[in-house]
Scaffold this active site. Structure first.
Site, PDB file in Angstrom:
ATOM      1  N   GLU A 181       0.829  -1.211   0.000  1.00 60.56           N
ATOM      2  CA  GLU A 181       0.000   0.000   0.000  1.00 60.56           C
ATOM      3  C   GLU A 181       0.867   1.266   0.000  1.00 60.56           C
ATOM      4  O   GLU A 181       0.619   2.207   0.753  1.00 60.56           O
ATOM      5  CB  GLU A 181      -0.966  -0.019   1.189  1.00 60.56           C
ATOM      6  N   GLU A 261      -6.726  -7.914  -0.727  1.00 58.65           N
ATOM      7  CA  GLU A 261      -7.202  -7.863   0.663  1.00 58.65           C
ATOM      8  C   GLU A 261      -8.706  -7.641   0.644  1.00 58.65           C
ATOM      9  O   GLU A 261      -9.181  -6.506   0.615  1.00 58.65           O
ATOM     10  CB  GLU A 261      -6.518  -6.742   1.458  1.00 58.65           C
TER      11      GLU A 261
END
Length: 599
Positions: A181, A261
């Site tokens: 991320e 995710e």
């Protein structure tokens, strides 16, 4: 006739080499899919963190994941878990990553490895070692030369260990994530990502699929994606699946759709209610993801536990608790849940479920009550907790400066004047990281806490010892503030005067507990009921007796401390009582224990 004599061992090597040469995993951009061994492939994966589950239970948890219909697992590699001190590496016991990969392979599960160096994961400092902060000006997750040098050294240890476990080399690892991320981080340093790309290719070769993960937004993908990495996204249930994957398409116009995710629950913070996400909501969105042919990883499939001091924290400062249950399909204890079977039913619509029995939820046993006895305060045990004695400094030093990265440090100074009337002790720059228990000559005064309680009133005589026991409650794991220094990171003031001349005691609490804490022989131990009184930080011990004559013991259990709290300073907080339980086996158990803790 020509006969060729080939030893059996040699034949096995040849056959294995031939088999490996046929193993391939890659991306078909024309067909918008992954390709495994020359055939289109879609994975349904689940996250499991080996660092949050005791080695003893790895096989049980992996088998339950396989029986849910998963093709693969996804796991993080926490750098600080394996290099707790600079140049000191640990891959043994619960840290034996290669054994974990071997078990996954034997269970029939492929592996998606999230190698870092940063992982987030609600893990202390996002997996980055605290010793990196010894250079205070270091810019983490950037092309800062000191940071990159440490990363290169670490990856030169980790990645060669991983290379034999790559799918094309006969192992289970089909993909490796680089960073995590990164588009959510302030630095937006493409040179950093290019350096990681070069490093990973150097150690793993050109065949392995390297990928990134970012939030499903062009905003995040702008700084998180890089040519040469396959860009994937993450998003929660209940949203617009089509819109989320359109964000991925902004970076990857063709190739497989991937949610790396897909959240089965959510994380918890101290003092907040346990997060719960309905199974029906997750099952509905999972079905939508799979119906459009996308690949998915369920984060988490089992959350596990933040053992020791490994929990992280978010900003504004909110630490995560010991539990990382995550309301996942397998509970923190590895128990089967309603959510497990709801998601298994959806997965069964797209994958053939394995035949056989699902391993059952582990048996539990109630051992009764444990009698806790007070053995001494932290100050009374100071010589054992800090055998090298104090570090003396004009101004406070941080945990990193003391080379103590976790736990507690005791800061001591003398009151410079009489405080017969309540006098203001304050942390004007919010410099208590994270929670400080203040006493004067053994009398408790109150708590200073980061972002919550920056001032208390104290009383005492000039020359009295003022002890400030500072607790590290977990480093920030997400965002720009993960360079999270601990301890007294700025000066304290008494009225308007800066306090100076400190004696600072790094406390090895784990070492003292592991070698058994015992009370002083000339002072009787005192048993306690519910220890909620406002008293100094104290050690208590108790004995857990496992009955004899009962088959299949010992078994798992739960520990309950009724009335033991960690309240906010505004609520008149109690102080930490460090309880140590010693296990013994007995041949017979006469009745129960007159105790305070239920097992």
């Amino acid at each position: 006739m020509l006969r060729l004599l080939l030893p059996v061992a040699g034949l096995a090597t040849v056959l294995r080499a031939a088999n490996i040469s046929q193993r391939t995993f890659g991306i078909d951009y024309g067909c918008n899919c992954f390709v495994k061994d020359g055939r289109p492939f879609r994975y349904i994966s689940g996250s499991i963190h080996y660092s949050r589950i005791p080695r003893y239970y790895w096989k049980d948890r992996l088998l339950k994941m396989k029986m849910a219909g998963l093709d693969a697992i996804q796991t993080y590699v926490p750098w600080n878990y394996h290099e707790p001190q600079m140049g000191v590496y640990d891959f043994s016991g619960d840290r034996d990553l290669e054994y974990f990969l071997q078990l996954a392979d034997e269970t029939g599960l492929l592996v998606i490895l999230r190698a870092g160096p940063y992982i987030c994961a609600e893990w202390d400092m996002g997996g980055l070692p605290a010793w990196l902060l010894e250079k205070e000006s270091i810019v983490l997750r950037s092309s800062d030369s000191d940071y990159l040098a440490a990363v290169e050294k670490w990856m030169s240890v980790l990645l060669p260990k991983m290379k034999p476990h790559l799918y094309q080399n006969g192992g289970p690892i089909i993909m490796v994530q680089v960073e995590n991320e990164y588009g959510s981080y302030f630095a937006c340093d493409y040179d950093y990502l290019r350096s990681l790309q070069k490093l990973f290719r150097q150690h793993l070769g050109d065949e392995v699929v390297l990928f990134t993960t970012d939030g499903a937004s062009q905003l995040y993908l702008r700084c998180g994606a890089l040519q040469g990495f396959y860009a994937t996204v993450d998003f929660a249930p209940g949203g617009n699946v089509t819109a989320a994957f359109l964000a991925q398409r902004s970076s990857e116009p063709t190739g497989p759709l991937v949610n790396s995710e897909f959240y089965t629950g959510w994380l918890d913070h101290w003092g907040h209610r346990h997060s719960v996400v309905p199974a029906q909501t997750i099952a509905k969105t999972l079905n939508e993801i799979l119906a459009c042919g996308a690949n998915v990883n369920l984060y988490m499939f089992i959350g596990g536990t933040n053992f020791a001091y490994w929990n992280g924290a978010n900003m504004p400062y909110m630490p995560q608790p010991t539990s990382y249950d995550y309301d996942a399909p397998l509970s923190e204890a590895g128990d089967l849940t309603e959510k497990y079977f709801a998601l298994r039913e959806v997965i069964g619509m797209y994958n053939q479920l394995p035949e056989g029995l699902i391993p059952p939820t582990t048996s539990k046993f109630a051992y009764g009550k444990v009698h806790l006895q007070k053995v001494g305060t932290v100050v009374e045990f100071l010589d054992r907790l800090s055998p090298a004695g104090p570090v003396k400094s004009t101004f406070p030093l941080t945990f990193v400066q003391l080379k103590q990265y976790f736990g507690f440090v005791l800061y001591r100074t003398k009151l410079p004047k009489n405080c017969t009337e309540p006098t203001q002790l304050s942390s004007p720059l919010n410099g208590v990281h994270d929670r400080a228990y203040v006493s004067v000559d053994g009398v408790l005064q109150g708590i200073l806490e980061r972002d919550k309680s920056l001032m208390i009133n104290i009383t005492g005589k000039a020359g009295a010892n003022m002890d400030i026991l500072v607790e590290n409650m977990g480093r920030v794991n997400y965002g720009r503030y993960n360079n999270d220094f601990k301890g007294l990171v700025s000066n304290l003031t008494l009225d308007q005067d800066i306090l100076v001349e400190w004696e600072i005691y790094p406390l090895d609490i784990d070492g003292a507990v592991n070698h058994s804490i015992h009370g002083y022989p000339d002072r009787p131990k005192r048993s306690v009921g519910n220890p909620v009184s406002y008293e100094t930080p104290t050690f208590y011990t108790g004995t857990l007796l496992i009955p004899g004559g009962i088959p299949d013991l010992p078994q798992d259990t739960y520990v309950n401390f009724p009335g033991w709290t960690k309240e906010s300073p505004a609520e008149g907080a109690s102080f930490p009582h460090v309880a140590t339980l010693q296990r013994h086996k007995e041949t017979a158990r006469p009745g129960g224990f007159p105790a305070t803790g239920d097992l």
